[in-house]
Enzyme design. Sequence first.
Site, PDB file in Angstrom:
ATOM      1  N   LYS A 231     -15.764 -22.797  -2.790  1.00  0.00           N
ATOM      2  CA  LYS A 231     -14.866 -22.076  -1.889  1.00  0.00           C
ATOM      3  C   LYS A 231     -15.550 -21.648  -0.607  1.00  0.00           C
ATOM      4  O   LYS A 231     -14.990 -21.770   0.479  1.00  0.00           O
ATOM      5  CB  LYS A 231     -14.323 -20.861  -2.631  1.00  0.00           C
ATOM      6  CG  LYS A 231     -13.077 -20.279  -2.038  1.00  0.00           C
ATOM      7  CD  LYS A 231     -12.556 -19.164  -2.915  1.00  0.00           C
ATOM      8  CE  LYS A 231     -13.702 -18.264  -3.276  1.00  0.00           C
ATOM      9  NZ  LYS A 231     -13.438 -16.906  -3.562  1.00  0.00           N
TER      10      LYS A 231
ATOM     11  N   ARG B  11     -17.105 -15.291 -16.049  1.00  0.00           N
ATOM     12  CA  ARG B  11     -16.710 -15.167 -14.640  1.00  0.00           C
ATOM     13  C   ARG B  11     -15.432 -15.949 -14.361  1.00  0.00           C
ATOM     14  O   ARG B  11     -14.585 -15.509 -13.594  1.00  0.00           O
ATOM     15  CB  ARG B  11     -17.825 -15.685 -13.718  1.00  0.00           C
ATOM     16  CG  ARG B  11     -18.861 -14.636 -13.444  1.00  0.00           C
ATOM     17  CD  ARG B  11     -19.776 -15.056 -12.291  1.00  0.00           C
ATOM     18  NE  ARG B  11     -21.116 -14.581 -12.578  1.00  0.00           N
ATOM     19  CZ  ARG B  11     -22.196 -15.331 -12.616  1.00  0.00           C
ATOM     20  NH1 ARG B  11     -22.127 -16.620 -12.368  1.00  0.00           N
ATOM     21  NH2 ARG B  11     -23.363 -14.805 -12.896  1.00  0.00           N
TER      22      ARG B  11
ATOM     23  N   ARG C 159      -7.951  -9.128  -3.488  1.00  0.00           N
ATOM     24  CA  ARG C 159      -8.272  -9.362  -4.899  1.00  0.00           C
ATOM     25  C   ARG C 159      -7.330  -8.656  -5.842  1.00  0.00           C
ATOM     26  O   ARG C 159      -7.310  -8.946  -7.019  1.00  0.00           O
ATOM     27  CB  ARG C 159      -9.685  -8.852  -5.196  1.00  0.00           C
ATOM     28  CG  ARG C 159     -10.659  -9.917  -4.898  1.00  0.00           C
ATOM     29  CD  ARG C 159     -11.960  -9.784  -5.565  1.00  0.00           C
ATOM     30  NE  ARG C 159     -12.693 -10.950  -5.085  1.00  0.00           N
ATOM     31  CZ  ARG C 159     -13.921 -11.228  -5.358  1.00  0.00           C
ATOM     32  NH1 ARG C 159     -14.578 -10.461  -6.111  1.00  0.00           N
ATOM     33  NH2 ARG C 159     -14.501 -12.296  -4.883  1.00  0.00           N
TER      34      ARG C 159
ATOM     35  N   ARG D 129     -26.663 -26.219 -11.467  1.00  0.00           N
ATOM     36  CA  ARG D 129     -27.189 -25.441 -10.343  1.00  0.00           C
ATOM     37  C   ARG D 129     -28.148 -24.369 -10.854  1.00  0.00           C
ATOM     38  O   ARG D 129     -29.193 -24.119 -10.255  1.00  0.00           O
ATOM     39  CB  ARG D 129     -26.037 -24.802  -9.559  1.00  0.00           C
ATOM     40  CG  ARG D 129     -26.508 -24.084  -8.301  1.00  0.00           C
ATOM     41  CD  ARG D 129     -25.364 -23.515  -7.518  1.00  0.00           C
ATOM     42  NE  ARG D 129     -24.918 -22.243  -8.081  1.00  0.00           N
ATOM     43  CZ  ARG D 129     -23.898 -21.531  -7.604  1.00  0.00           C
ATOM     44  NH1 ARG D 129     -23.193 -21.986  -6.599  1.00  0.00           N
ATOM     45  NH2 ARG D 129     -23.574 -20.373  -8.148  1.00  0.00           N
TER      46      ARG D 129
ATOM     47  N   ARG E  51     -31.709 -20.100 -11.865  1.00  0.00           N
ATOM     48  CA  ARG E  51     -30.906 -18.883 -12.068  1.00  0.00           C
ATOM     49  C   ARG E  51     -30.757 -18.664 -13.573  1.00  0.00           C
ATOM     50  O   ARG E  51     -29.767 -19.071 -14.173  1.00  0.00           O
ATOM     51  CB  ARG E  51     -29.519 -19.045 -11.463  1.00  0.00           C
ATOM     52  CG  ARG E  51     -29.536 -19.253  -9.964  1.00  0.00           C
ATOM     53  CD  ARG E  51     -28.109 -19.242  -9.462  1.00  0.00           C
ATOM     54  NE  ARG E  51     -28.040 -19.538  -8.041  1.00  0.00           N
ATOM     55  CZ  ARG E  51     -26.998 -19.252  -7.282  1.00  0.00           C
ATOM     56  NH1 ARG E  51     -25.946 -18.666  -7.798  1.00  0.00           N
ATOM     57  NH2 ARG E  51     -27.001 -19.557  -6.006  1.00  0.00           N
TER      58      ARG E  51
END
Length: 188
Positions: free
Chosen positions: A13, A144, A88, A127, A133
């Site tokens: 996004k 999430r 949101r 990723r 990460r």
Amino acid sequence: MRLIILGPPGAGKGTQAARIAERLGIPAISTGDIFRANIKEQTELGRRVQDILASGGYVPDEVTNEIVEDRLSWDDATNGFLLDGYPRTSGQVDALDAMLARHDHALDAVIELEVDEEAVVERLLKRAETEGRADDTEDVIRERQAIYRKETAPLSEHYELVGLLVKVDGMGGVDEVTDRVIAALPHH
């Protein structure tokens, strides 16, 4: 053109927001970026936000609304903008409508990037590996996605009801997706 972009974490996004905004000659406005910039510069707002986030809280709507209203008053946003990460909540939706109405403006469209959740989870796990990460475990990533769906479903429904929602296939090459979004936008 006044736009909002919606899409789950990992849908690309941020990348799309920047590219679409550049093509249309409008600023891409990300509330997350604004918060981070203010925290980095230790502004009064930055300190307020930092304290809230440090205690694990959410930045309250009125603070976020204030920031967005301020940012929309800048000269570069006179002819349009693309909002990423806002609104949101339904409270923020109403606040945005009121802000725009005060200036005799309205939204032109709300872009929703539709992606294959399995493919996105896969991409985010890759990723996490390449960028080291460690906190991006599959459980965290799936959580999430679930939070996003729960938070965003009412927004999608609202914007669909008022005839502003434009769903775009977010899978494929970056250029492909940008082209699809531009093609799907209402032409004035």
